[in-house]
Write a protein that holds these residues in place. Structure first.
Motif, PDB file in Angstrom:
ATOM      1  N   LYS A  93      -8.481   8.583 -22.269  1.00 25.10           N
ATOM      2  CA  LYS A  93      -9.346   9.592 -21.646  1.00 25.10           C
ATOM      3  C   LYS A  93      -8.629  10.919 -21.393  1.00 25.10           C
ATOM      4  CE  LYS A  93     -12.166   6.105 -19.300  1.00 25.10           C
ATOM      5  NZ  LYS A  93     -12.623   5.591 -17.985  1.00 25.10           N
ATOM      6  N   GLY A  94      -7.296  10.915 -21.479  1.00 24.19           N
ATOM      7  CA  GLY A  94      -6.538  12.136 -21.238  1.00 24.19           C
ATOM      8  C   GLY A  94      -6.450  12.524 -19.786  1.00 24.19           C
ATOM      9  N   ILE A  95      -6.584  11.534 -18.889  1.00 26.10           N
ATOM     10  CA  ILE A  95      -6.567  11.796 -17.446  1.00 26.10           C
ATOM     11  C   ILE A  95      -5.199  11.454 -16.866  1.00 26.10           C
ATOM     12  CG2 ILE A  95      -7.585  11.197 -15.209  1.00 26.10           C
ATOM     13  CD1 ILE A  95     -10.174  10.537 -16.693  1.00 26.10           C
TER      14      ILE A  95
ATOM     15  N   ARG B  27      -6.472  16.617 -21.017  1.00 25.92           N
ATOM     16  CA  ARG B  27      -6.891  16.759 -22.418  1.00 25.92           C
ATOM     17  C   ARG B  27      -8.041  17.747 -22.554  1.00 25.92           C
ATOM     18  NH1 ARG B  27     -10.010  11.777 -24.738  1.00 25.92           N
ATOM     19  NH2 ARG B  27     -11.554  12.746 -23.352  1.00 25.92           N
ATOM     20  N   ASP B  28      -9.116  17.545 -21.780  1.00 20.38           N
ATOM     21  CA  ASP B  28     -10.301  18.385 -21.921  1.00 20.38           C
ATOM     22  C   ASP B  28     -10.080  19.786 -21.370  1.00 20.38           C
ATOM     23  OD1 ASP B  28     -11.427  16.152 -23.008  1.00 20.38           O
ATOM     24  OD2 ASP B  28     -12.794  15.741 -21.329  1.00 20.38           O
TER      25      ASP B  28
ATOM     26  N   GLY C   5     -11.103  24.247 -28.894  1.00 22.70           N
ATOM     27  CA  GLY C   5     -11.597  22.902 -29.119  1.00 22.70           C
ATOM     28  C   GLY C   5     -10.664  21.999 -29.908  1.00 22.70           C
ATOM     29  N   LEU C   6      -9.388  22.354 -29.990  1.00 21.78           N
ATOM     30  CA  LEU C   6      -8.428  21.543 -30.744  1.00 21.78           C
ATOM     31  C   LEU C   6      -8.267  20.154 -30.132  1.00 21.78           C
ATOM     32  CD1 LEU C   6      -5.481  23.983 -31.521  1.00 21.78           C
ATOM     33  CD2 LEU C   6      -7.194  23.125 -33.119  1.00 21.78           C
ATOM     34  N   ASN C   7      -7.905  19.193 -30.967  1.00 20.21           N
ATOM     35  CA  ASN C   7      -7.556  17.871 -30.464  1.00 20.21           C
ATOM     36  C   ASN C   7      -6.316  17.968 -29.580  1.00 20.21           C
ATOM     37  OD1 ASN C   7      -9.616  16.485 -31.759  1.00 20.21           O
ATOM     38  ND2 ASN C   7      -8.404  16.110 -33.592  1.00 20.21           N
ATOM     39  N   VAL C   8      -6.344  17.276 -28.444  1.00 20.60           N
ATOM     40  CA  VAL C   8      -5.232  17.278 -27.493  1.00 20.60           C
ATOM     41  C   VAL C   8      -4.914  15.836 -27.127  1.00 20.60           C
ATOM     42  CG1 VAL C   8      -4.438  18.007 -25.204  1.00 20.60           C
ATOM     43  CG2 VAL C   8      -5.886  19.541 -26.562  1.00 20.60           C
TER      44      VAL C   8
END
Length: 305
Positions: A72-74, A90-91, A99-102
């Motif tokens: 989740k990128g949290i 991440r978001d 809007g790149l992938n992170v």
């Protein structure tokens, strides 16, 4: 080209790295850790917009303190940066970077991933990576991936309790001072030497401890021997618990050749007793300064490739 951030309490290191692990550009900025999450995020976004003037950025990878839900990128807790707690890093970054992938991963886990990718564990599947510094960072690598556990705490080696007793518990004493971090970390080594020699802890460094030990200082010699022994004992515990192909030792102090040699010496001595059939293979990490950057990119590769 990929933009990779290594977030620290004082500085954020960043680099432009190819998918083969070649660092093309590297720099750092002060960590904006006083004004909260928005100012901090904007400082990273500013780096992105500067870097994309000269390079095509295809994705962003991040190494950060704190426990990380990689899917989740949290970030949770955030270590020295508490404002990261429960933030979807991440978001937050992706939304301001076209809007790149992170991809986001814990810094200690990134160090382990760097070794699994192109470091000292490149030729094996399973490893335990232990880095000695202010605390003790750790990563458990299984089939080239980080084993995180049910609560994202697998590999948090600093918190292993090594010699806490029921009597201490009954006396109301915390197990904190009986954890691995308080027995074998580099900072605790220097603090112990400073106390025994009656010095200001700020005056004692790992380099000084080795310098004095090489001059025959018994306090420093014994302090180092205790650290080697404690690390060797835990190496056997790691071996019997997980049975990795290799146990890698990192952190700034590991660059002292005597550090690895001392650990191996006690591993060998413990292994001489007949009941042992597990013999840990101890090797130094290949990367220290750049490990978090490289491991963060390997985490990105594993998520998006």
């Amino acid at each position: 080209m990929y933009l990779v951030f290594d977030i620290g309490g004082t500085f954020v290191k960043y680099g432009l790295i190819t998918l083969k692990g070649e660092i093309v550009h590297k720099n750092k900025i002060p960590t904006q850790n006083k004004e909260g999450i928005e100012i901090f995020i904007d400082s990273l976004v500013e780096v992105y917009h500067e870097m994309k003037k000269g390079y095509k950025i295809e994705g962003i990878a991040i190494s950060t303190p704190g426990a990380v839900d990689v899917e989740k990128g949290i970030v949770y807790n955030g270590g020295s940066l508490p404002f990261l707690h429960e933030q979807c890093l991440r978001d937050l970054i992706s939304s301001k970077c076209d809007g790149l992938n992170v991809a986001v991963e814990n810094d200690g886990k990134c160090a382990g991933l760097a070794e699994a990718w192109i470091g000292s564990a490149a030729d094996v599947k399973d490893a335990v990576v232990v880095a000695f510094g202010t605390g003790i960072a750790g990563a458990v690598i299984k089939d080239k991936k980080v084993h995180r556990g049910n609560r994202l705490i697998a590999g948090e080696i600093s918190n292993i309790i090594v010699d806490y007793t029921r009597e201490q518990l009954e006396q109301g004493k915390s197990p904190l001072y009986n954890t691995y971090a308080f027995k074998a970390s580099a900072i605790l080594l220097t603090m112990r030497v400073a106390k025994l020699k009656g010095l200001d802890p700020k005056e004692v460094t790992g380099e000084k401890v080795y310098e004095w030990a090489n001059q025959g200082d018994e306090i420093c010699i014994n302090a180092l021997e205790d650290v080697y022994f404690n690390i060797a004992m835990q190496a056997y515990n790691f071996q019997y618990t997980y049975d990795p192909d290799v146990i890698l030792i990192g952190g700034g102090i590991s660059e002292q050749p005597q550090f690895i040699e001392g650990i191996k010496r006690y591993v060998e001595r413990i292994g001489n007793f007949e009941y042992h059939f597990a013999h840990p293979i101890i090797k130094p990490c290949k990367y220290n300064n750049d490990s978090n950057l490289l491991g963060a990119l390997y985490n990105f590769k594993q998520i998006y490739e």
